[in-house]
Motif scaffolding. Structure first.
Motif, PDB file in Angstrom:
ATOM      1  N   VAL A  94      83.735 -48.117 122.895  1.00 15.40           N
ATOM      2  CA  VAL A  94      84.994 -47.937 123.140  1.00 15.40           C
ATOM      3  C   VAL A  94      85.345 -47.891 124.622  1.00 15.40           C
ATOM      4  O   VAL A  94      84.398 -47.712 125.399  1.00 15.40           O
ATOM      5  N   LYS A  95      86.436 -48.355 124.865  1.00 10.96           N
ATOM      6  CA  LYS A  95      86.776 -48.390 126.458  1.00 10.96           C
ATOM      7  C   LYS A  95      88.205 -47.944 126.499  1.00 10.96           C
ATOM      8  O   LYS A  95      88.953 -47.651 125.363  1.00 10.96           O
ATOM      9  N   SER A  96      88.885 -47.597 127.609  1.00 13.16           N
ATOM     10  CA  SER A  96      90.179 -47.238 127.586  1.00 13.16           C
ATOM     11  C   SER A  96      91.140 -48.252 127.039  1.00 13.16           C
ATOM     12  O   SER A  96      90.912 -49.516 127.209  1.00 13.16           O
ATOM     13  N   ARG A 120      91.549 -38.347 126.952  1.00 12.16           N
ATOM     14  CA  ARG A 120      91.443 -38.354 128.560  1.00 12.16           C
ATOM     15  C   ARG A 120      91.370 -39.494 129.068  1.00 12.16           C
ATOM     16  O   ARG A 120      91.570 -39.869 130.327  1.00 12.16           O
ATOM     17  N   PHE A 121      90.821 -40.474 128.299  1.00 14.09           N
ATOM     18  CA  PHE A 121      90.416 -41.883 128.807  1.00 14.09           C
ATOM     19  C   PHE A 121      91.130 -42.877 128.043  1.00 14.09           C
ATOM     20  O   PHE A 121      90.630 -44.097 128.012  1.00 14.09           O
ATOM     21  N   THR A 145      88.493 -50.621 117.836  1.00 15.73           N
ATOM     22  CA  THR A 145      87.201 -51.032 117.801  1.00 15.73           C
ATOM     23  C   THR A 145      86.204 -50.334 116.912  1.00 15.73           C
ATOM     24  O   THR A 145      84.968 -50.840 116.802  1.00 15.73           O
ATOM     25  N   VAL A 146      86.455 -49.278 116.550  1.00 15.83           N
ATOM     26  CA  VAL A 146      85.554 -48.400 115.858  1.00 15.83           C
ATOM     27  C   VAL A 146      86.203 -47.785 114.571  1.00 15.83           C
ATOM     28  O   VAL A 146      87.501 -47.245 114.501  1.00 15.83           O
ATOM     29  N   ILE A 147      85.567 -47.806 113.508  1.00 16.58           N
ATOM     30  CA  ILE A 147      85.669 -47.353 112.211  1.00 16.58           C
ATOM     31  C   ILE A 147      84.571 -46.116 111.988  1.00 16.58           C
ATOM     32  O   ILE A 147      83.452 -46.709 111.848  1.00 16.58           O
ATOM     33  N   TYR A 148      84.944 -44.978 111.866  1.00  9.82           N
ATOM     34  CA  TYR A 148      84.117 -43.786 111.831  1.00  9.82           C
ATOM     35  C   TYR A 148      84.088 -43.223 110.639  1.00  9.82           C
ATOM     36  O   TYR A 148      85.007 -42.769 110.020  1.00  9.82           O
ATOM     37  N   LEU A 149      82.807 -43.078 109.939  1.00 10.41           N
ATOM     38  CA  LEU A 149      82.725 -42.715 108.658  1.00 10.41           C
ATOM     39  C   LEU A 149      81.990 -41.395 108.382  1.00 10.41           C
ATOM     40  O   LEU A 149      81.007 -41.232 109.030  1.00 10.41           O
TER      41      LEU A 149
END
Length: 386
Positions: A94-96, A120-121, A145-149
């Motif tokens: 991830v990025k801002s 915060r970012f 950008t991300v899928i968290y399972l």
């Protein structure tokens, strides 16, 4: 690759350490070099050389090879805790301005990362019911950008269809990360279903003796090299040689421990299933589990963790039942030799307890190595207090 070969031989070049049967604990912080060229190569490729034990170490390297093979992965990184594996895997992707989709109520330290640190970012997280693929489709944004399972989760055991989510994510250029702590690689293979990164708490079944903290992350060599060079080295979150050695010791007996625990758990559940003081049992392989077909499709076992819904009217009843158990320790975690109970009500302030709220009457059970009949008798006498 045969599991017996992985657990007992892979990565173990015994000729390098006096033909010792057990691998050594290489308890050093530093490594020396005979030539400038060797030192230059170690600086340039610290992930595949021994330069400084904050990064790579011979004992850790043996463990990494085994863990990668168990997951069918190109490579593995081993961290000082499961929380570190979560933190580094997410932060690497991830990025801002980015957006994460996460299943509801993931592990508490994943939640704190998503809710307290990443905002915060400028990174936002959307929580969804992961039991339906359309919820993932509807939550995707251009900046996702991300899928968290986390499948199953470790209280009510909701599942996600890993292949369906992986196919969707790949079509949109999204990285998928799954917490596979409940199943271990022996009972579920997320990477084979298309998931990019699989993580687990090595503290649980891999160690198996409740005496070590560890986290594991597996995936492609390219992605893990980047995570090693950036997140792992910068946070100093790699595992120590001694703790790596403890996990190696635990791996030797992993299959037989999981088999024994699984059989004992099934026997305990079958006995408690129709107990008049228990309203419901939640377990992925129970015939009443709403996602039973998916559980059997992507899991080969469910092992020792299940949850009971107690027929209790007060918080005092739940506390009395909990401490009437003589052979269950009241503690978090799982995967060791000892049987455990974790009542959900213990996380609540007493004044907000509501017996009409099912979640307040849940108690998570872990079945250890004890004889199942021994544990069943303990349940019987403790349930009398309700």
């Amino acid at each position: 690759m045969d599991i017996s070969y992985i657990l007992n031989e892979l990565g173990e070049d015994r000729s390098q350490y006096f033909n010792a049967v057990a691998p050594p604990i290489v308890q050093t912080s530093n490594f020396a070099f005979d030539t400038f060229e060797e030192l230059r190569n170690a600086f340039a490729n610290e992930d595949s050389n021994f330069l400084y034990s904050r990064g790579n170490n011979p004992t850790v390297d043996i463990l990494s090879k085994k863990l990668a093979a168990l997951d069918g992965a190109e490579d593995a990184l081993v961290f000082n805790s499961g929380a570190s594996a979560i933190y580094c895997s997410v932060m690497a992707n991830v990025k801002s301005g980015d957006h994460i989709i996460s299943v509801q109520k993931p592990y508490s330290w994943a939640t704190r990362l998503f809710d307290n640190i990443l905002p915060r970012f400028g990174v936002q997280t959307t929580y969804i019911d992961g039991t339906k693929i359309e919820n993932f489709e509807n939550a995707i944004r251009p900046e996702t950008t991300v899928i968290y399972l986390e499948t199953p989760n470790t209280l009510t055991y909701e599942l996600q269809d890993l292949k369906a989510v992986a196919d969707l994510a790949k079509s949109r250029g999204i990285i998928t990360i799954v917490d596979n702590s409940y199943c271990t690689p022996l009972y579920q293979q997320p990477l084979a279903l298309g998931i990019d990164l699989s993580l687990q708490s090595g503290t649980k079944y891999l160690g198996g003796h409740s005496d070590v903290l560890a986290g594991v992350l597996t995936g492609s060599k390219e992605m893990l090299k980047r995570i090693f060079n950036e997140q792992l080295l910068n946070t100093g979150s790699g595992i120590s040689p001694f703790n790596a050695w403890l996990i190696l010791r635990g791996l030797r007996t992993l299959p037989m421990r999981l088999e024994h625990i699984s059989k004992s758990t099934r026997k305990v559940i079958d006995h408690l299933k129709n107990h008049p003081k228990i309203e419901k049992i939640i377990f992925p392989f129970d015939e009443d589990f709403p996602q039973l077909e998916l559980a059997h499709r992507q899991m080969s076992g469910a092992c020792g963790l299940f949850t009971i819904l107690l027929k209790a009217n007060t918080l005092d009843q739940i506390e009395l039942f909990t401490y009437s158990l003589k052979h269950f320790l009241v503690a978090v975690s799982w995967g060791g030799h000892e049987s455990l109970i974790m009542p959900q009500a213990a996380a609540l302030k007493p004044e907000i307890f509501d017996a009409n709220n099912e979640s307040h009457r849940l108690a998570r059970i872990y079945i250890g190595f004890e004889d199942p009949d021994y544990l069943i008798k303990d349940f019987e006498q403790a349930l009398e207090v309700l």
